[in-house]
Design a protein around this motif. Sequence first.
Motif, PDB file in Angstrom:
ATOM      1  N   MET A   1       0.821  -1.188   0.000  1.00 15.50           N
ATOM      2  CA  MET A   1       0.000   0.000   0.000  1.00 15.50           C
ATOM      3  C   MET A   1       0.872   1.262   0.000  1.00 15.50           C
ATOM      4  N   ALA A   2       2.009   1.202   0.668  1.00 15.60           N
ATOM      5  CA  ALA A   2       2.906   2.365   0.685  1.00 15.60           C
ATOM      6  C   ALA A   2       3.448   2.656  -0.715  1.00 15.60           C
ATOM      7  N   ILE A   3       3.731   1.606  -1.464  1.00 13.01           N
ATOM      8  CA  ILE A   3       4.207   1.800  -2.841  1.00 13.01           C
ATOM      9  C   ILE A   3       3.119   2.451  -3.684  1.00 13.01           C
ATOM     10  N   LEU A   4       1.890   2.007  -3.502  1.00  9.86           N
ATOM     11  CA  LEU A   4       0.768   2.585  -4.237  1.00  9.86           C
ATOM     12  C   LEU A   4       0.553   4.048  -3.843  1.00  9.86           C
ATOM     13  N   GLU A   5       0.676   4.343  -2.561  1.00  7.16           N
ATOM     14  CA  GLU A   5       0.528   5.728  -2.103  1.00  7.16           C
ATOM     15  C   GLU A   5       1.613   6.627  -2.682  1.00  7.16           C
ATOM     16  N   ALA A   6       2.839   6.140  -2.692  1.00  6.49           N
ATOM     17  CA  ALA A   6       3.937   6.939  -3.252  1.00  6.49           C
ATOM     18  C   ALA A   6       3.720   7.174  -4.743  1.00  6.49           C
ATOM     19  N   THR A   7       3.236   6.169  -5.437  1.00  5.49           N
ATOM     20  CA  THR A   7       2.980   6.293  -6.868  1.00  5.49           C
ATOM     21  C   THR A   7       1.904   7.324  -7.152  1.00  5.49           C
ATOM     22  N   THR A   8       0.777   7.231  -6.453  1.00  3.87           N
ATOM     23  CA  THR A   8      -0.313   8.169  -6.712  1.00  3.87           C
ATOM     24  C   THR A   8       0.037   9.581  -6.266  1.00  3.87           C
ATOM     25  N   ALA A   9       0.749   9.710  -5.154  1.00  6.35           N
ATOM     26  CA  ALA A   9       1.147  11.043  -4.695  1.00  6.35           C
ATOM     27  C   ALA A   9       2.093  11.703  -5.695  1.00  6.35           C
ATOM     28  N   ALA A  10       3.052  10.946  -6.182  1.00  2.12           N
ATOM     29  CA  ALA A  10       3.990  11.500  -7.166  1.00  2.12           C
ATOM     30  C   ALA A  10       3.281  11.835  -8.474  1.00  2.12           C
ATOM     31  N   PHE A  11       2.363  10.971  -8.906  1.00  7.49           N
ATOM     32  CA  PHE A  11       1.655  11.217 -10.157  1.00  7.49           C
ATOM     33  C   PHE A  11       0.815  12.488 -10.074  1.00  7.49           C
ATOM     34  N   VAL A  37     -10.391   4.294 -12.489  1.00 11.07           N
ATOM     35  CA  VAL A  37      -9.310   3.515 -11.889  1.00 11.07           C
ATOM     36  C   VAL A  37      -9.827   2.706 -10.707  1.00 11.07           C
ATOM     37  N   LEU A  38     -10.672   3.314  -9.878  1.00 14.29           N
ATOM     38  CA  LEU A  38     -11.243   2.591  -8.739  1.00 14.29           C
ATOM     39  C   LEU A  38     -12.150   1.453  -9.189  1.00 14.29           C
ATOM     40  N   LEU A  39     -12.966   1.697 -10.198  1.00 14.81           N
ATOM     41  CA  LEU A  39     -13.859   0.644 -10.690  1.00 14.81           C
ATOM     42  C   LEU A  39     -13.088  -0.504 -11.333  1.00 14.81           C
ATOM     43  N   LEU A  40     -12.101  -0.179 -12.160  1.00 17.40           N
ATOM     44  CA  LEU A  40     -11.309  -1.231 -12.799  1.00 17.40           C
ATOM     45  C   LEU A  40     -10.403  -1.953 -11.823  1.00 17.40           C
ATOM     46  N   GLY A  41     -10.055  -1.294 -10.733  1.00 16.17           N
ATOM     47  CA  GLY A  41      -9.217  -1.932  -9.721  1.00 16.17           C
ATOM     48  C   GLY A  41      -9.973  -2.921  -8.862  1.00 16.17           C
ATOM     49  N   GLY A  42     -11.277  -2.864  -8.913  1.00 16.58           N
ATOM     50  CA  GLY A  42     -12.066  -3.773  -8.097  1.00 16.58           C
ATOM     51  C   GLY A  42     -12.219  -3.305  -6.665  1.00 16.58           C
ATOM     52  N   ASP A  61      -4.860  -1.971 -15.160  1.00 14.20           N
ATOM     53  CA  ASP A  61      -4.916  -1.047 -14.033  1.00 14.20           C
ATOM     54  C   ASP A  61      -4.008  -1.551 -12.913  1.00 14.20           C
ATOM     55  N   PRO A  62      -2.980  -0.783 -12.530  1.00 15.40           N
ATOM     56  CA  PRO A  62      -2.089  -1.223 -11.454  1.00 15.40           C
ATOM     57  C   PRO A  62      -2.810  -1.394 -10.111  1.00 15.40           C
ATOM     58  N   LEU A  63      -3.878  -0.648  -9.907  1.00 16.59           N
ATOM     59  CA  LEU A  63      -4.625  -0.764  -8.661  1.00 16.59           C
ATOM     60  C   LEU A  63      -5.265  -2.146  -8.532  1.00 16.59           C
ATOM     61  N   TYR A  64      -5.590  -2.773  -9.641  1.00 20.55           N
ATOM     62  CA  TYR A  64      -6.149  -4.123  -9.622  1.00 20.55           C
ATOM     63  C   TYR A  64      -5.207  -5.090  -8.903  1.00 20.55           C
ATOM     64  N   TYR A  65      -3.918  -4.989  -9.200  1.00 15.38           N
ATOM     65  CA  TYR A  65      -2.937  -5.881  -8.590  1.00 15.38           C
ATOM     66  C   TYR A  65      -2.766  -5.577  -7.100  1.00 15.38           C
ATOM     67  N   ALA A  66      -2.827  -4.314  -6.743  1.00 20.35           N
ATOM     68  CA  ALA A  66      -2.716  -3.943  -5.328  1.00 20.35           C
ATOM     69  C   ALA A  66      -3.919  -4.445  -4.534  1.00 20.35           C
ATOM     70  N   VAL A  67      -5.099  -4.320  -5.098  1.00 18.05           N
ATOM     71  CA  VAL A  67      -6.317  -4.797  -4.423  1.00 18.05           C
ATOM     72  C   VAL A  67      -6.293  -6.314  -4.311  1.00 18.05           C
ATOM     73  N   ASP A  68      -5.883  -6.977  -5.364  1.00 13.03           N
ATOM     74  CA  ASP A  68      -5.803  -8.435  -5.354  1.00 13.03           C
ATOM     75  C   ASP A  68      -4.806  -8.915  -4.293  1.00 13.03           C
ATOM     76  N   ALA A  69      -3.665  -8.244  -4.205  1.00 11.95           N
ATOM     77  CA  ALA A  69      -2.662  -8.603  -3.204  1.00 11.95           C
ATOM     78  C   ALA A  69      -3.166  -8.303  -1.796  1.00 11.95           C
ATOM     79  N   ALA A  70      -3.850  -7.192  -1.624  1.00 13.86           N
ATOM     80  CA  ALA A  70      -4.380  -6.846  -0.302  1.00 13.86           C
ATOM     81  C   ALA A  70      -5.406  -7.873   0.157  1.00 13.86           C
ATOM     82  N   ARG A  71      -6.213  -8.356  -0.756  1.00 14.73           N
ATOM     83  CA  ARG A  71      -7.185  -9.394  -0.398  1.00 14.73           C
ATOM     84  C   ARG A  71      -6.483 -10.694  -0.017  1.00 14.73           C
ATOM     85  N   SER A  72      -5.412 -11.037  -0.727  1.00 15.83           N
ATOM     86  CA  SER A  72      -4.653 -12.241  -0.375  1.00 15.83           C
ATOM     87  C   SER A  72      -3.982 -12.086   0.983  1.00 15.83           C
TER      88      SER A  72
END
Length: 110
Positions: A1-11, A37-42, A61-72
Amino acid sequence: MAILEATTAAFFSGSALMARGEINGFAALANGLNLPVLLLGGVLLPISLGPTWLRDLAHLDPLYYAVDAARSLAAGHVGAPTVWHAYAILVPLCTFILVWATRVLRRVVT
């Protein structure tokens, strides 16, 4: 989640610097990207409920992979392949976005 936060903040920081203010379109960019992005990320709805073409599109959508990993991870599967897929997608993306945002910041400051 920290990687995702850094990515979105920088973008969004880099995008805001390029737009040079809300009037020039940053708000439209942020809001226009947020919901798809939120809808495609699941995040809002499970992507498995959608049609096949939507499930295929979600893999872009990169968020899809983050959501999938968070669920796992929430299920207790620390070494699941979805966690490693998320790292493989998000770490290079974060690096690329951070380099881009740093270049935009340097261009704006100088």
